[in-house]
Design a protein around this motif. Structure first.
Motif, PDB file in Angstrom:
ATOM      1  N   ALA A 134      12.254   0.694   8.691  1.00 40.87           N
ATOM      2  CA  ALA A 134      12.964  -0.522   8.279  1.00 40.87           C
ATOM      3  C   ALA A 134      13.591  -0.292   6.908  1.00 40.87           C
ATOM      4  N   PRO A 135      14.834  -0.731   6.702  1.00 41.18           N
ATOM      5  CA  PRO A 135      15.509  -0.494   5.424  1.00 41.18           C
ATOM      6  C   PRO A 135      14.794  -1.143   4.238  1.00 41.18           C
ATOM      7  N   TRP A 136      14.027  -2.188   4.452  1.00 40.93           N
ATOM      8  CA  TRP A 136      13.345  -2.879   3.360  1.00 40.93           C
ATOM      9  C   TRP A 136      12.044  -2.211   2.922  1.00 40.93           C
ATOM     10  N   LEU A 137      11.615  -1.145   3.587  1.00 38.70           N
ATOM     11  CA  LEU A 137      10.374  -0.465   3.184  1.00 38.70           C
ATOM     12  C   LEU A 137      10.427   0.021   1.740  1.00 38.70           C
ATOM     13  N   GLN A 139       2.892  -5.955  -5.623  1.00 43.21           N
ATOM     14  CA  GLN A 139       2.979  -7.103  -4.736  1.00 43.21           C
ATOM     15  C   GLN A 139       4.283  -7.829  -5.013  1.00 43.21           C
ATOM     16  N   GLY A 140       4.714  -8.602  -4.036  1.00 41.29           N
ATOM     17  CA  GLY A 140       5.958  -9.330  -4.208  1.00 41.29           C
ATOM     18  C   GLY A 140       6.398  -9.967  -2.911  1.00 41.29           C
ATOM     19  N   PHE A 141       7.671 -10.346  -2.859  1.00 40.30           N
ATOM     20  CA  PHE A 141       8.235 -10.945  -1.662  1.00 40.30           C
ATOM     21  C   PHE A 141       9.733 -10.713  -1.649  1.00 40.30           C
ATOM     22  N   PHE A 142      10.328 -10.798  -0.465  1.00 39.23           N
ATOM     23  CA  PHE A 142      11.766 -10.621  -0.301  1.00 39.23           C
ATOM     24  C   PHE A 142      12.172 -11.161   1.052  1.00 39.23           C
ATOM     25  N   LEU A 143      13.461 -11.342   1.251  1.00 41.21           N
ATOM     26  CA  LEU A 143      14.025 -11.797   2.508  1.00 41.21           C
ATOM     27  C   LEU A 143      14.615 -10.578   3.207  1.00 41.21           C
ATOM     28  N   ALA A 144      14.289 -10.404   4.491  1.00 36.90           N
ATOM     29  CA  ALA A 144      14.784  -9.225   5.213  1.00 36.90           C
ATOM     30  C   ALA A 144      14.785  -9.484   6.710  1.00 36.90           C
ATOM     31  N   ALA A 145      15.510  -8.644   7.415  1.00 32.56           N
ATOM     32  CA  ALA A 145      15.468  -8.681   8.875  1.00 32.56           C
ATOM     33  C   ALA A 145      14.198  -7.953   9.305  1.00 32.56           C
ATOM     34  N   ALA A 146      13.409  -8.605  10.131  1.00 30.10           N
ATOM     35  CA  ALA A 146      12.150  -8.018  10.602  1.00 30.10           C
ATOM     36  C   ALA A 146      11.840  -8.552  11.989  1.00 30.10           C
ATOM     37  N   GLY A 147      11.510  -7.646  12.897  1.00 29.52           N
ATOM     38  CA  GLY A 147      11.141  -8.067  14.244  1.00 29.52           C
ATOM     39  C   GLY A 147      12.249  -8.811  14.963  1.00 29.52           C
ATOM     40  N   GLY A 148      13.497  -8.484  14.661  1.00 26.55           N
ATOM     41  CA  GLY A 148      14.625  -9.101  15.340  1.00 26.55           C
ATOM     42  C   GLY A 148      15.041 -10.454  14.779  1.00 26.55           C
ATOM     43  N   ARG A 149      14.488 -10.841  13.626  1.00 30.45           N
ATOM     44  CA  ARG A 149      14.864 -12.120  13.024  1.00 30.45           C
ATOM     45  C   ARG A 149      14.831 -12.001  11.502  1.00 30.45           C
ATOM     46  N   GLU A 150      15.449 -12.950  10.821  1.00 29.20           N
ATOM     47  CA  GLU A 150      15.404 -12.993   9.367  1.00 29.20           C
ATOM     48  C   GLU A 150      14.039 -13.550   8.955  1.00 29.20           C
ATOM     49  N   ALA A 151      13.396 -12.896   8.007  1.00 31.11           N
ATOM     50  CA  ALA A 151      12.036 -13.296   7.639  1.00 31.11           C
ATOM     51  C   ALA A 151      11.824 -13.208   6.141  1.00 31.11           C
ATOM     52  N   PHE A 152      11.026 -14.117   5.638  1.00 33.02           N
ATOM     53  CA  PHE A 152      10.535 -14.079   4.269  1.00 33.02           C
ATOM     54  C   PHE A 152       9.253 -13.251   4.325  1.00 33.02           C
ATOM     55  N   SER A 212       1.455  -7.058  -0.374  1.00 36.31           N
ATOM     56  CA  SER A 212       0.554  -6.601  -1.422  1.00 36.31           C
ATOM     57  C   SER A 212       0.071  -5.207  -1.055  1.00 36.31           C
ATOM     58  N   ARG A 213       0.233  -4.266  -1.970  1.00 33.86           N
ATOM     59  CA  ARG A 213      -0.244  -2.896  -1.741  1.00 33.86           C
ATOM     60  C   ARG A 213      -1.756  -2.880  -1.949  1.00 33.86           C
ATOM     61  N   MET A 214      -2.465  -2.215  -1.047  1.00 32.10           N
ATOM     62  CA  MET A 214      -3.906  -2.082  -1.177  1.00 32.10           C
ATOM     63  C   MET A 214      -4.186  -0.971  -2.178  1.00 32.10           C
ATOM     64  N   PRO A 215      -4.896  -1.282  -3.259  1.00 25.35           N
ATOM     65  CA  PRO A 215      -5.097  -0.314  -4.345  1.00 25.35           C
ATOM     66  C   PRO A 215      -5.630   1.038  -3.859  1.00 25.35           C
ATOM     67  N   GLY A 216      -5.031   2.103  -4.377  1.00 30.69           N
ATOM     68  CA  GLY A 216      -5.483   3.454  -4.073  1.00 30.69           C
ATOM     69  C   GLY A 216      -5.112   3.949  -2.678  1.00 30.69           C
ATOM     70  N   THR A 217      -4.228   3.217  -1.975  1.00 34.10           N
ATOM     71  CA  THR A 217      -3.851   3.633  -0.628  1.00 34.10           C
ATOM     72  C   THR A 217      -2.333   3.574  -0.472  1.00 34.10           C
ATOM     73  N   ASN A 218      -1.858   3.998   0.688  1.00 31.18           N
ATOM     74  CA  ASN A 218      -0.453   3.845   1.034  1.00 31.18           C
ATOM     75  C   ASN A 218      -0.311   2.729   2.079  1.00 31.18           C
ATOM     76  N   MET A 219      -1.203   1.731   1.992  1.00 33.33           N
ATOM     77  CA  MET A 219      -1.205   0.621   2.942  1.00 33.33           C
ATOM     78  C   MET A 219      -0.762  -0.666   2.243  1.00 33.33           C
ATOM     79  N   TYR A 220      -0.109  -1.519   3.034  1.00 34.99           N
ATOM     80  CA  TYR A 220       0.386  -2.790   2.536  1.00 34.99           C
ATOM     81  C   TYR A 220      -0.003  -3.900   3.497  1.00 34.99           C
ATOM     82  N   ALA A 221      -0.459  -5.018   2.949  1.00 34.57           N
ATOM     83  CA  ALA A 221      -0.681  -6.223   3.743  1.00 34.57           C
ATOM     84  C   ALA A 221       0.604  -7.036   3.682  1.00 34.57           C
ATOM     85  N   LEU A 222       1.130  -7.414   4.839  1.00 32.44           N
ATOM     86  CA  LEU A 222       2.364  -8.196   4.922  1.00 32.44           C
ATOM     87  C   LEU A 222       2.093  -9.529   5.614  1.00 32.44           C
ATOM     88  N   ALA A 223       2.745 -10.546   5.154  1.00 30.11           N
ATOM     89  CA  ALA A 223       2.701 -11.845   5.838  1.00 30.11           C
ATOM     90  C   ALA A 223       4.112 -12.376   5.866  1.00 30.11           C
TER      91      ALA A 223
END
Length: 181
Positions: free
Chosen positions: A142-145, A153-166, A170-181
Motif C-alpha cells: 500500500a502506498p501509505w505504508l 504513532q499517528g493517523f492519516f486518510l488513505a485508500a484501504a481495502g477498496g475504500r477511503e479510510a481514516f 501505533s508501532r509496537m516498540p522494538g518490532t516492525n509491527m503496527y496496530a491499525l484501526a
C-alpha cells in the motif's frame, strides 16, 4: 514420575491461558526437555533462535519478534526466561498465538465500520479480529505504508481495502509491527 509432572506443569499453564500454543522447558543447548506436546520432547531444537541465545547469555526475560511456527504454521511470539538450579541452566518458553492473544484488544476497539489489525512493515496482516472482512494481503505494498515509518504513532486518510479510510496506527516498540484501526 518426575518427567510426567514436568510435562503436566506446562499443560496446566497453557490450559489456564488460552493463547499459548505451547509452553515448554529447554536445556541450555536449546533442545526441549519437557512439554505437554510429547512429539517435541528431545526433538524440537530452538538453538537457532536469537531470543534463545540472548536469554541464555544475559539472563534477561526476552520476547521474540513474531515468527511462524515450524509445527503449526501459526504466527507466534515467544517469551523465554532463563532458569538456573544446582549449576544447570535452561529456559522456560511460552509460545503465544499472536492473533489469539490480541483478540481482546480487537474486541474492545472494533465498532461499526472499524477494522483493527496488526501488520508488519510490508503490509502483511499478522493478526486481525476474527470477524474482520479484510483479506490477508489487503495492505501489501500500500502506498501509505511509508507514513508508518515517520512517527511511532499517528493517523492519516488513505485508500484501504477498496475504500477511503481514516487510519490510526501505533508501532509496537522494538518490532516492525503496527496496530491499525
Amino acid at each position: 514420575d518426575a518427567v510426567g509432572k514436568a510435562n503436566a506443569q506446562p499443560k496446566a499453564i497453557a490450559d489456564i491461558y488460552g493463547y499459548y500454543e505451547s509452553y515448554y522447558m529447554v536445556r541450555s543447548n536449546g533442545i526441549v526437555a519437557a512439554s505437554f506436546v510429547p512429539d517435541v520432547i528431545n526433538k524440537l531444537d530452538i538453538s537457532n533462535r536469537p531470543w534463545f541465545h540472548q536469554a541464555m547469555h544475559d539472563g534477561q526475560t526476552r520476547v521474540s519478534e513474531p515468527f511462524v511456527s515450524r509445527l503449526t504454521g501459526n504466527v507466534l511470539v515467544a517469551v523465554i526466561t532463563r532458569l538456573e538450579e544446582n549449576g544447570h541452566q535452561g529456559g522456560m518458553v511460552g509460545a503465544l498465538r499472536l492473533e489469539q492473544m490480541l483478540q481482546n484488544v480487537f474486541a474492545q476497539t472494533r465498532g461499526r465500520n472499524t477494522e483493527t489489525v496488526v501488520i508488519d512493515n510490508k503490509g502483511g496482516i499478522l493478526a486481525r479480529h476474527g470477524a474482520s472482512s479484510l483479506a490477508p494481503g489487503a495492505f501489501k505494498d500500500a502506498p501509505w505504508l511509508a507514513e508508518l515509518e515517520k512517527e511511532p504513532q499517528g493517523f492519516f486518510l488513505a485508500a484501504a481495502g477498496g475504500r477511503e479510510a481514516f487510519i490510526a496506527y501505533s508501532r509496537m516498540p522494538g518490532t516492525n509491527m503496527y496496530a491499525l484501526a
